[in-house]
Design a protein around this motif. Sequence first.
Motif, PDB file in Angstrom:
ATOM      1  N   GLY A   1       6.004  -0.990   9.581  1.00  0.00           N
ATOM      2  CA  GLY A   1       5.734  -1.498   8.251  1.00  0.00           C
ATOM      3  C   GLY A   1       5.122  -0.473   7.321  1.00  0.00           C
ATOM      4  N   SER A   2       4.789  -0.951   6.130  1.00  0.00           N
ATOM      5  CA  SER A   2       4.180  -0.099   5.125  1.00  0.00           C
ATOM      6  C   SER A   2       3.212  -0.926   4.293  1.00  0.00           C
ATOM      7  N   ALA A   3       2.327  -0.239   3.594  1.00  0.00           N
ATOM      8  CA  ALA A   3       1.349  -0.914   2.739  1.00  0.00           C
ATOM      9  C   ALA A   3       1.023   0.015   1.571  1.00  0.00           C
ATOM     10  N   PRO A   4       0.799  -0.561   0.398  1.00  0.00           N
ATOM     11  CA  PRO A   4       0.437   0.275  -0.748  1.00  0.00           C
ATOM     12  C   PRO A   4      -0.977   0.825  -0.586  1.00  0.00           C
ATOM     13  N   LEU A   5      -1.186   2.016  -1.121  1.00  0.00           N
ATOM     14  CA  LEU A   5      -2.508   2.621  -1.189  1.00  0.00           C
ATOM     15  C   LEU A   5      -2.945   2.652  -2.649  1.00  0.00           C
ATOM     16  N   GLU A   6      -4.215   2.888  -2.860  1.00  0.00           N
ATOM     17  CA  GLU A   6      -4.721   3.008  -4.225  1.00  0.00           C
ATOM     18  C   GLU A   6      -3.983   4.117  -4.964  1.00  0.00           C
TER      19      GLU A   6
END
Length: 149
Positions: A99-104
């Motif tokens: 998976g993936s996730a947004p970063l600031e």
Amino acid sequence: MRNSGASAAALTAATQLSSGGELAYVSAWHEHEGIGVATVTYPFRANTNEGTRLVDAQGKRIDVDAAPAADGASTDPNLQVLLQAHPDATPFAPAQAAGSAPLENGGIRLLYRTPLRQCHACVDVGQLPVAYDFDAQRRFIGQQVVPEG
């Protein structure tokens, strides 16, 4: 490859991927969230014949199968309990995308999990989750073992 008519770019990539006498070539390619994901084939390996390399916007190649050592690599209490119960467990490639996730600030984190086991033929005792972080311009900024979540 040269005799089969491979392009100059393909020959360069194969040369860069092949190291320590181990021949390799890119057998598949796609992009995920602006990061290049190359499936690398090692035709002469005895066991695991594929691996994954992430390619950032500047062309830096990150080998996700070169995961950091599991012992002491995380403050995740669940991973520490697992490693105490199985002190000989080590990461065994290939890592799998998780998976993936947004970063600031527009960055992105790609998550991969590598099986932990005590030998190549042994059953998996767990997984080592590793995050690969990229900034908004999709430049690689680091990797770390992360708690499962």
